[in-house]
Write a protein that holds these residues in place. Structure first.
Motif, mmCIF file in Angstrom:
data_model
loop_
_atom_site.group_PDB
_atom_site.id
_atom_site.type_symbol
_atom_site.label_atom_id
_atom_site.label_comp_id
_atom_site.label_asym_id
_atom_site.label_seq_id
_atom_site.Cartn_x
_atom_site.Cartn_y
_atom_site.Cartn_z
ATOM 1 N N TYR A 183 0.826 -1.060 0.121
ATOM 2 C CA TYR A 183 0.093 0.001 -0.155
ATOM 3 C C TYR A 183 0.796 1.214 -0.078
ATOM 4 O O TYR A 183 1.835 1.546 0.790
ATOM 5 C CB TYR A 183 -1.012 -0.106 1.181
ATOM 6 N N ILE A 184 0.452 2.061 -1.115
ATOM 7 C CA ILE A 184 1.538 3.411 -0.919
ATOM 8 C C ILE A 184 0.451 4.403 -0.915
ATOM 9 O O ILE A 184 -0.365 4.604 -1.874
ATOM 10 C CB ILE A 184 2.173 3.197 -2.485
ATOM 11 N N GLU A 185 0.734 5.435 0.012
ATOM 12 C CA GLU A 185 -0.262 6.599 -0.058
ATOM 13 C C GLU A 185 0.683 7.808 -0.041
ATOM 14 O O GLU A 185 2.013 7.998 0.633
ATOM 15 C CB GLU A 185 -0.666 6.332 1.448
ATOM 16 N N GLY A 186 0.310 8.910 -0.637
ATOM 17 C CA GLY A 186 1.056 10.152 -1.024
ATOM 18 C C GLY A 186 0.597 10.747 -2.205
ATOM 19 O O GLY A 186 0.192 10.338 -3.149
ATOM 20 N N LEU A 187 1.061 12.149 -2.137
ATOM 21 C CA LEU A 187 0.701 13.025 -3.294
ATOM 22 C C LEU A 187 1.534 12.135 -4.637
ATOM 23 O O LEU A 187 2.817 11.681 -4.598
ATOM 24 C CB LEU A 187 1.509 14.362 -3.322
ATOM 25 N N GLY A 188 0.825 11.920 -5.492
ATOM 26 C CA GLY A 188 1.336 11.367 -6.735
ATOM 27 C C GLY A 188 1.849 9.818 -6.757
ATOM 28 O O GLY A 188 2.807 9.331 -7.164
ATOM 29 N N ALA A 189 0.964 9.132 -5.647
ATOM 30 C CA ALA A 189 1.427 7.805 -5.331
ATOM 31 C C ALA A 189 1.468 6.768 -6.601
ATOM 32 O O ALA A 189 2.436 6.027 -6.658
ATOM 33 C CB ALA A 189 0.279 7.285 -4.301
ATOM 34 N N GLU A 190 0.682 7.091 -7.663
ATOM 35 C CA GLU A 190 0.795 6.259 -8.915
ATOM 36 C C GLU A 190 2.271 6.401 -9.400
ATOM 37 O O GLU A 190 2.459 5.448 -10.371
ATOM 38 C CB GLU A 190 -0.376 6.573 -9.946
ATOM 39 N N ARG A 191 2.737 7.596 -9.384
ATOM 40 C CA ARG A 191 4.256 7.553 -9.838
ATOM 41 C C ARG A 191 5.193 6.619 -9.266
ATOM 42 O O ARG A 191 6.421 6.411 -9.918
ATOM 43 C CB ARG A 191 4.641 9.011 -9.950
ATOM 44 N N ALA A 192 4.851 6.040 -8.139
ATOM 45 C CA ALA A 192 5.837 5.193 -7.606
ATOM 46 C C ALA A 192 5.988 3.916 -8.468
ATOM 47 O O ALA A 192 6.923 3.287 -8.414
ATOM 48 C CB ALA A 192 5.457 4.489 -6.260
ATOM 49 N N ILE A 193 4.778 3.762 -9.371
ATOM 50 C CA ILE A 193 5.104 2.303 -10.335
ATOM 51 C C ILE A 193 5.933 2.595 -11.066
ATOM 52 O O ILE A 193 6.597 1.957 -11.703
ATOM 53 C CB ILE A 193 3.337 2.207 -10.869
ATOM 54 N N ASP A 194 5.934 3.851 -11.910
ATOM 55 C CA ASP A 194 6.905 4.170 -12.825
ATOM 56 C C ASP A 194 8.404 3.945 -12.140
ATOM 57 O O ASP A 194 9.332 3.420 -12.951
ATOM 58 C CB ASP A 194 6.757 5.431 -13.454
ATOM 59 N N LYS A 195 8.533 4.448 -11.113
ATOM 60 C CA LYS A 195 9.836 4.366 -10.369
ATOM 61 C C LYS A 195 10.363 2.822 -10.358
ATOM 62 O O LYS A 195 11.311 2.672 -10.428
ATOM 63 C CB LYS A 195 10.007 5.027 -9.033
#
Length: 285
Positions: free
Chosen positions: A7-19
């Motif tokens: 579970y990833i929470e924060g601004l622009g959390a979906e950008r974590a996928i690209d990372k």
């Protein structure tokens, strides 16, 4: 493949996928439960890498416990040994409930215990075998032992109990043939000792010998005590000076069970026709 949910929470959390993709971490699935959060699924071996890569980011990260069917599957995998043990216990319980775990001989003939167990063993009943189905045959075999006049079987909790009763020590069984109790067709014939003189399906006359009181061997003929039973199906044709219902009741009293009954009203009353059974036995109860 063991999956790990994160579970990833924060601004622009979906950008974590690209990372993660740039770090050559394969993201197996993703969903967005709320505006500033995303849940991703990766291979279990990559779980620690994901935390290492994202720990310097401004995200709130935590592992997600499996839900629903997946959680059940994982729980079953962790408890495989326990489940196997439970299944093995149930299988053993079902198996032993239908098996002979002990044989007990009771009654005045209990001293014949070893002989009785030998008879059972010769007929396929022994420790860990199934309980006998044809107890009539086994009873006949046990009753062929000296002085035995009664035998019955019961089982409970894996224990097969054989009740054996013996006759008076000085009593001598009479040697004579088993004769037909009626004129008809032999429906059942059980011979434990003696020589059969007919077969099932044969037509016999009342009083005719059906089992001879002798046995043939290479040494010649010798006289034996007959242990046998016969059931003969015979024709009933009787006139009653009664109405049909009364005549039928009287016929049942006279002959017991009747088959293929036909009632015909006559000037004298009612003619009852059908088939009945007559049985006879010697030294076999």
């Amino acid at each position: 493949m063991k999956k790990c949910g994160i579970y990833i929470e924060g601004l622009g959390a979906e950008r974590a996928i690209d990372k993660l993709v740039n770090a050559q971490i394969q993201v197996l699935a993703a969903q967005k439960p709320q505006k500033n959060a995303v849940v991703i699924w990766v291979d279990g071996k990559d779980c620690k890498k994901v935390f290492a890569i994202l720990q310097t980011s401004c995200y709130n990260i935590k592992k997600v416990r499996p839900q629903g069917l997946l959680r059940l599957v994982q729980s079953c995998r962790r408890s495989a040994g326990l489940l196997a043990g439970i299944l093995f216990f149930c299988a053993c319980t079902l198996f032993f409930q239908s098996r002979v775990l002990a044989i007990r001989v009771e009654g005045s003939g209990a001293y014949l215990g070893e002989e009785v167990k030998t008879v059972l063993r010769e007929n396929g009943t022994h420790l860990f075998s199934a309980f006998p189905r044809d107890t009539a045959k086994l009873s006949a075999c046990v009753m062929a032992l000296p002085r035995v006049t009664y035998c019955s079987f019961s089982h409970e909790g894996g224990v097969l109990t054989v009740d054996v009763e013996i006759s008076d020590e000085n009593a001598v069984a009479e040697s004579k043939p088993l004769c037909a109790p009626a004129t008809g067709v032999v429906e059942r014939l059980t011979v434990v000792r003696g020589t059969p003189l007919c077969a099932v399906g044969d037509t016999v006359e009342q009083g005719a010998p059906l089992v001879g009181d002798y046995a043939e061997s290479a040494a010649g003929r010798r006289q034996v005590v007959v242990i046998a039973e016969v059931v003969v199906r015979y024709t009933v044709r009787t006139q009653y000076a009664l109405g049909e219902e009364a005549a039928l009741r009287q016929a049942y009293l006279d002959y017991g069970e009747l088959q293929d009954i036909q009632l015909t009203s006559t000037q004298e009353g009612t003619l009852v026709e059908g088939f009945a059974r007559a049985g006879a036995a010697l030294n076999l109860q």
